[in-house]
Design an enzyme around this catalytic site. Structure first.
Site, PDB file in Angstrom:
ATOM      1  N   SER A  94     -14.089 -15.645  78.471  1.00 32.64           N
ATOM      2  CA  SER A  94     -14.303 -15.768  79.894  1.00 32.64           C
ATOM      3  C   SER A  94     -15.437 -15.090  80.138  1.00 32.64           C
ATOM      4  CB  SER A  94     -13.236 -15.397  81.039  1.00 32.64           C
ATOM      5  OG  SER A  94     -11.895 -15.864  80.525  1.00 32.64           O
ATOM      6  N   ASN A  98     -11.204  -6.772  86.195  1.00 26.38           N
ATOM      7  CA  ASN A  98     -10.118  -6.256  87.190  1.00 26.38           C
ATOM      8  C   ASN A  98      -9.367  -4.984  86.359  1.00 26.38           C
ATOM      9  OD1 ASN A  98      -9.012  -8.583  85.167  1.00 26.38           O
ATOM     10  ND2 ASN A  98      -7.268  -7.039  85.998  1.00 26.38           N
ATOM     11  N   HIS A 147     -12.259 -23.843  80.691  1.00 32.77           N
ATOM     12  CA  HIS A 147     -12.779 -23.832  79.153  1.00 32.77           C
ATOM     13  C   HIS A 147     -13.285 -25.005  78.703  1.00 32.77           C
ATOM     14  CE1 HIS A 147     -10.733 -19.703  78.479  1.00 32.77           C
ATOM     15  NE2 HIS A 147     -10.598 -19.944  79.691  1.00 32.77           N
ATOM     16  N   ALA A 194     -12.107 -11.538  78.205  1.00 24.50           N
ATOM     17  CA  ALA A 194     -11.949 -10.391  79.582  1.00 24.50           C
ATOM     18  C   ALA A 194     -10.879  -9.965  79.570  1.00 24.50           C
ATOM     19  CB  ALA A 194     -12.063 -11.614  80.684  1.00 24.50           C
ATOM     20  N   HIS A 239      -6.855 -15.188  89.327  1.00 24.53           N
ATOM     21  CA  HIS A 239      -7.595 -15.775  88.161  1.00 24.53           C
ATOM     22  C   HIS A 239      -9.263 -15.914  88.662  1.00 24.53           C
ATOM     23  CE1 HIS A 239      -8.931 -17.641  84.791  1.00 24.53           C
ATOM     24  NE2 HIS A 239      -9.086 -18.782  85.198  1.00 24.53           N
ATOM     25  N   TYR A 243      -0.686 -18.724  75.214  1.00 27.28           N
ATOM     26  CA  TYR A 243       0.068 -19.133  76.378  1.00 27.28           C
ATOM     27  C   TYR A 243      -0.069 -20.635  76.630  1.00 27.28           C
ATOM     28  CZ  TYR A 243      -4.368 -18.439  78.744  1.00 27.28           C
ATOM     29  OH  TYR A 243      -5.728 -18.509  79.099  1.00 27.28           O
ATOM     30  N   GLU A 244      -1.046 -21.214  76.114  1.00 25.61           N
ATOM     31  CA  GLU A 244      -1.211 -22.711  76.417  1.00 25.61           C
ATOM     32  C   GLU A 244      -0.218 -23.698  75.610  1.00 25.61           C
ATOM     33  OE1 GLU A 244      -5.474 -24.048  76.052  1.00 25.61           O
ATOM     34  OE2 GLU A 244      -5.701 -22.059  75.315  1.00 25.61           O
ATOM     35  N   MET A 268      -5.234 -11.338  77.080  1.00 24.86           N
ATOM     36  CA  MET A 268      -4.325 -12.432  76.326  1.00 24.86           C
ATOM     37  C   MET A 268      -4.915 -13.156  75.208  1.00 24.86           C
ATOM     38  SD  MET A 268      -2.859 -14.143  79.763  1.00 24.86           S
ATOM     39  CE  MET A 268      -2.833 -12.965  81.315  1.00 24.86           C
ATOM     40  N   SER A 269      -5.998 -12.592  74.513  1.00 17.70           N
ATOM     41  CA  SER A 269      -6.489 -13.607  73.390  1.00 17.70           C
ATOM     42  C   SER A 269      -6.924 -12.408  72.324  1.00 17.70           C
ATOM     43  CB  SER A 269      -7.699 -14.062  73.836  1.00 17.70           C
ATOM     44  OG  SER A 269      -8.769 -13.108  74.469  1.00 17.70           O
ATOM     45  N   HIS A 279      -5.135 -20.460  73.434  1.00 16.26           N
ATOM     46  CA  HIS A 279      -4.429 -19.289  73.845  1.00 16.26           C
ATOM     47  C   HIS A 279      -2.908 -19.633  73.344  1.00 16.26           C
ATOM     48  CE1 HIS A 279      -8.077 -18.817  76.165  1.00 16.26           C
ATOM     49  NE2 HIS A 279      -7.828 -17.694  76.098  1.00 16.26           N
TER      50      HIS A 279
HETATM   51  N1  HPA Z   1      -4.279  -8.849  82.059  1.00 17.92           N
HETATM   52  C1  HPA Z   1      -4.405  -9.582  81.190  1.00 17.92           C
HETATM   53  N2  HPA Z   1      -5.334 -10.529  80.762  1.00 17.92           N
HETATM   54  C2  HPA Z   1      -6.442 -10.513  81.405  1.00 17.92           C
HETATM   55  C3  HPA Z   1      -6.321  -9.439  82.658  1.00 17.92           C
HETATM   56  C4  HPA Z   1      -5.249  -8.835  82.900  1.00 17.92           C
HETATM   57  O1  HPA Z   1      -5.440  -7.771  83.705  1.00 17.92           O
HETATM   58  N3  HPA Z   1      -7.754  -9.715  83.236  1.00 17.92           N
HETATM   59  C5  HPA Z   1      -8.395 -10.585  82.602  1.00 17.92           C
HETATM   60  N4  HPA Z   1      -7.654 -10.941  81.366  1.00 17.92           N
END
Ligand code: HPA
Length: 273
Positions: A31, A236, A62, A114, A248, A86-87, A212-213, A84
């Site tokens: 990202s 963040n 994506h 990210a 997001h 989670y997909e 998450m990756s 990912h």
């Molecule tokens: N947590 C998990 N995955 C993320 C985050 C987060 O705070 N920010 C961007 N991807």
């Protein structure tokens, strides 16, 4: 397992028929780094949907393409769109492209992503060099019969992120901005962002950022002897670190703001390896 190998051989053959000189460096565009794709020259694009046995990306925004070309005159493969857990893919599918890279002769994998900042000295928009990873809460992508064609059953993980690359990344960062971060990336399966309690636990365990990756990809690459470099954009602060609610949209907005520096670091880095 033989079936899996046969599937991969078919994918490899298809790519070799399309691309004559296969680069030794692959970059996964996370990202916020998608626009690096626009700077690649002499491009040949293979869409995932056209590559036999390749998974297809399902996340909105994506893309799903393998780009072969040059960046700063250096041959590279860029993976624009990753898979990912989670997909809904199983872990073997999420890392399918990495094994294909190995079959194609790739030697270096640059992982970008990210993540949320856990380390309280970090701030939104920071870039972090990944020095190590934590993944206690997820099963290993190498679970199951070992694929001896790629690597050994039990592998040392003390340099999953190549130490020389870490030093080169520091130089690449310094040429862009001198307030870069280094740290440990913790992998969570998602798709929920973490709870504040999880973030406190991860901080106690030594994590600096959470995402998450990346971890499954780094494990598979390391298993097969591909050297890894990892760069994270802190989009963040993680849940509970500040009072902000995570969305997001915000993650994407910060990623976009950091994009120029992120791209410069990657370009500086590939010139050093
Ligand atoms: N947590 C998990 N995955 C993320 C985050 C987060 O705070 N920010 C961007 N991807």
């Amino acid at each position: 397992m033989n079936n899996y190998m046969e599937k991969m051989k078919k994918t490899e053959k298809f790519i070799r028929e399309k691309i004559t000189n296969i680069p030794k460096i692959a970059i996964i565009l996370g990202s916020g780094l998608g626009s690096l794709a626009d700077e690649i020259e002499n491009k040949t694009i293979l869409e995932y949907k056209d590559i036999p046995n390749f998974p297809i990306s399902t996340v909105a925004g994506h893309k799903g393409e393998l780009i072969f070309g040059t960046l700063e005159n250096i041959p590279i493969i860029a993976m624009n769109g990753r898979f990912h857990y989670y997909e809904g893919y199983d872990l073997k599918e999420t890392t399918y492209p990495i094994r294909i890279f190995k079959l194609l002769g790739v030697e270096t994998l640059i992982l970008t992503n990210a993540a949320g900042g856990i380390n309280e000295t970090f701030k939104k928009g920071d870039l972090m060099i990944i020095t190590d990873q934590l993944s206690f809460f997820a099963e290993s992508v190498l679970r199951g019969p070992n694929m001896d064609e790629f690597g050994e059953r039990f592998i040392d993980m003390s340099s999953a992120y190549d130490k020389e690359y870490i030093e080169k990344l520091k130089e690449a960062m310094m040429e862009v901005k001198d307030d870069y971060q280094t740290g440990v990336y913790a992998y969570m399966k998602g798709p929920t962002y973490e709870t504040p309690a999880e973030i406190r636990a991860l901080r106690t365990l030594g994590a600096d950022a959470v995402g998450m990756s990346t971890v499954p990809e780094a494990v598979v690459a390391h298993h097969s002897g591909i050297k890894c470099a990892g760069i994270t954009c802190i989009t963040n602060m993680a849940a509970g670190v500040t009072n902000e609610i995570l969305t997001h949209e915000d993650v994407k907005e910060t990623a976009l703001k950091a994009e120029d520096n992120f791209k410069k670091v990657v370009k500086n880095f590939i010139k050093k390896i």
